[in-house]
Scaffold this motif. Structure first.
Motif, PDB file in Angstrom:
ATOM      1  N   ASP A  36      -1.345  68.531  42.112  1.00 30.24           N
ATOM      2  CA  ASP A  36      -1.305  68.772  40.672  1.00 30.24           C
ATOM      3  C   ASP A  36      -2.675  69.201  40.159  1.00 30.24           C
ATOM      4  OD1 ASP A  36       1.383  67.972  40.465  1.00 30.24           O
ATOM      5  OD2 ASP A  36       0.804  65.874  40.282  1.00 30.24           O
ATOM      6  N   HIS A  39      -3.622  72.892  41.680  1.00 24.46           N
ATOM      7  CA  HIS A  39      -2.638  73.987  41.677  1.00 24.46           C
ATOM      8  C   HIS A  39      -3.144  75.214  40.929  1.00 24.46           C
ATOM      9  CE1 HIS A  39       1.447  75.524  42.244  1.00 24.46           C
ATOM     10  NE2 HIS A  39       1.299  76.081  41.048  1.00 24.46           N
ATOM     11  N   TYR A  41      -4.264  77.100  36.871  1.00 23.03           N
ATOM     12  CA  TYR A  41      -4.039  77.083  35.430  1.00 23.03           C
ATOM     13  C   TYR A  41      -2.726  77.784  35.075  1.00 23.03           C
ATOM     14  CZ  TYR A  41      -8.889  75.648  35.284  1.00 23.03           C
ATOM     15  OH  TYR A  41     -10.056  74.960  35.474  1.00 23.03           O
ATOM     16  N   GLN A  42      -2.390  77.726  33.817  1.00 23.83           N
ATOM     17  CA  GLN A  42      -1.161  78.315  33.279  1.00 23.83           C
ATOM     18  C   GLN A  42       0.072  77.745  33.982  1.00 23.83           C
ATOM     19  OE1 GLN A  42      -1.821  82.538  33.595  1.00 23.83           O
ATOM     20  NE2 GLN A  42      -2.932  82.603  31.662  1.00 23.83           N
ATOM     21  N   VAL A  43       0.063  76.441  34.158  1.00 21.29           N
ATOM     22  CA  VAL A  43       1.186  75.756  34.784  1.00 21.29           C
ATOM     23  C   VAL A  43       1.266  74.348  34.209  1.00 21.29           C
ATOM     24  CG1 VAL A  43      -0.151  74.824  36.717  1.00 21.29           C
ATOM     25  CG2 VAL A  43       2.304  75.222  36.992  1.00 21.29           C
ATOM     26  N   PRO A  45       2.106  70.960  35.641  1.00 19.07           N
ATOM     27  CA  PRO A  45       2.378  70.333  36.933  1.00 19.07           C
ATOM     28  C   PRO A  45       3.042  68.969  36.775  1.00 19.07           C
ATOM     29  CG  PRO A  45       0.085  70.018  36.365  1.00 19.07           C
ATOM     30  CD  PRO A  45       0.705  70.798  35.233  1.00 19.07           C
ATOM     31  N   TYR A  99       7.662  72.530  39.726  1.00 21.66           N
ATOM     32  CA  TYR A  99       6.879  73.357  38.802  1.00 21.66           C
ATOM     33  C   TYR A  99       6.296  74.559  39.541  1.00 21.66           C
ATOM     34  CZ  TYR A  99       2.671  71.077  40.742  1.00 21.66           C
ATOM     35  OH  TYR A  99       1.697  70.605  41.577  1.00 21.66           O
ATOM     36  N   GLY A 100       5.991  75.594  38.760  1.00 20.99           N
ATOM     37  CA  GLY A 100       5.305  76.755  39.310  1.00 20.99           C
ATOM     38  C   GLY A 100       6.177  77.754  40.035  1.00 20.99           C
ATOM     39  N   THR A 101       7.509  77.628  39.948  1.00 26.69           N
ATOM     40  CA  THR A 101       8.399  78.602  40.579  1.00 26.69           C
ATOM     41  C   THR A 101       9.458  79.044  39.576  1.00 26.69           C
ATOM     42  OG1 THR A 101       9.922  76.901  41.406  1.00 26.69           O
ATOM     43  CG2 THR A 101       8.114  77.555  42.865  1.00 26.69           C
ATOM     44  N   ARG A 109      11.191  79.812  34.474  1.00 26.60           N
ATOM     45  CA  ARG A 109      10.089  79.168  35.188  1.00 26.60           C
ATOM     46  C   ARG A 109      10.227  77.657  35.109  1.00 26.60           C
ATOM     47  NH1 ARG A 109       5.825  80.612  37.683  1.00 26.60           N
ATOM     48  NH2 ARG A 109       6.154  82.777  37.067  1.00 26.60           N
ATOM     49  N   TYR A 111       8.876  73.808  35.039  1.00 24.71           N
ATOM     50  CA  TYR A 111       7.735  73.057  34.539  1.00 24.71           C
ATOM     51  C   TYR A 111       7.881  71.605  34.962  1.00 24.71           C
ATOM     52  CZ  TYR A 111       6.957  77.217  31.741  1.00 24.71           C
ATOM     53  OH  TYR A 111       6.741  78.504  31.352  1.00 24.71           O
TER      54      TYR A 111
END
Length: 247
Positions: A36, A39, A41-43, A45, A99-101, A109, A111
């Motif tokens: 986490d 990983h 930014y802009q996510v 986690p 998250y992130g996919t 997306r 979160y």
């Protein structure tokens, strides 16, 4: 002590309804994991998630509104490939992670747990027993299963001799879980307990372990050009190297 926070993010316009096998969870607690932090930014986690069921899809049968549940690092997968059919969904090419996919079914997306709610396919939701403290249970969804899996797969039993390398978050879980299985547990550390850089101490335990769980999060070779650890390399039945930098 756990800290309650709200997450603010710019999401796609509109809000879809639940898929028939979806569960929406009101997040109460989320642990902090190595991945986490690193990983990027802009996510949003977070994948050690514990909360209460808030809504359920029409086909959900295992959970009801108000149930205490947990979520790890996946929210769904294809369920048709060979890896999914063998309970290895983490290797599925279509897995949607917490998250992130992009969600494989609708393209939204994903979160993670540092927000107020999350939508997860029923198969990837776990029941949290009433006997467990919800805040304390959160790390079981990542560090817990990461270290429990090799203990289970290697058939650790009472009086099994288990070594754990590295004193950190994962190793604490490994120590507690192995001890709960009544194993004979030894911690390898450069500072305390069995000193891994002390050749005499390492030679004294050569051949005594059936399983060594290596949780050191740095690049290191435990079998080459390392005289202390080379003492045990040929005698251990199982070795699981857990690279937490990639989890």
């Amino acid at each position: 002590m756990p800290t309650k926070v709200k997450c603010l993010a710019s999401l796609e316009a509109g809000k879809r309804d639940l898929w028939p096998d979806d569960i929406e969870i009101k997040i109460l607690y989320c642990g902090i994991c190595h991945s986490d932090i690193h990983h990027g930014y802009q996510v949003v986690p977070g994948h050690e998630i514990v909360g209460k069921v808030f809504r359920v899809g029409a086909d959900v049968s295992k959970f009801q509104v108000g149930d205490s549940v947990g979520v790890g690092c996946m929210v769904n997968s294809c369920q048709t490939c060979a890896t999914c059919k063998n309970d290895r969904e983490q290797y599925c090419d279509s897995t949607s992670f917490t998250y992130g996919t992009l969600d494989r079914r609708d393209g939204f997306r994903t979160y993670g747990g540092y927000t107020e709610t999350i939508v997860v396919t029923e198969k990837f939701v776990l029941s949290i027993p009433a006997s467990l403290d919800l805040a304390g249970a959160a790390p079981l969804l990542c560090a817990g299963i990461t270290t429990y899996s090799p203990l289970l797969r290697c058939g650790v039993r009472p009086r099994s001799k288990v070594g754990v390398v590295g004193l950190g978050g994962l190793s604490h879980m490994a120590l507690k879980l192995a001890k709960s299985m009544s194993a004979d547990v030894t911690l390898f550390s450069p500072d305390h307990f069995l000193i891994s850089s002390n050749l005499e101490q390492m030679e004294a335990v050569s051949g005594q372990f059936e399983l060594i769980i290596d949780t050191v999060p740095y690049n290191h070779d435990p079998t080459v050009n390392s005289a202390p650890l080379r003492v045990v390399k040929c005698d251990v039945k199982y070795r699981f190297v857990i690279d937490i930098a990639t989890l």
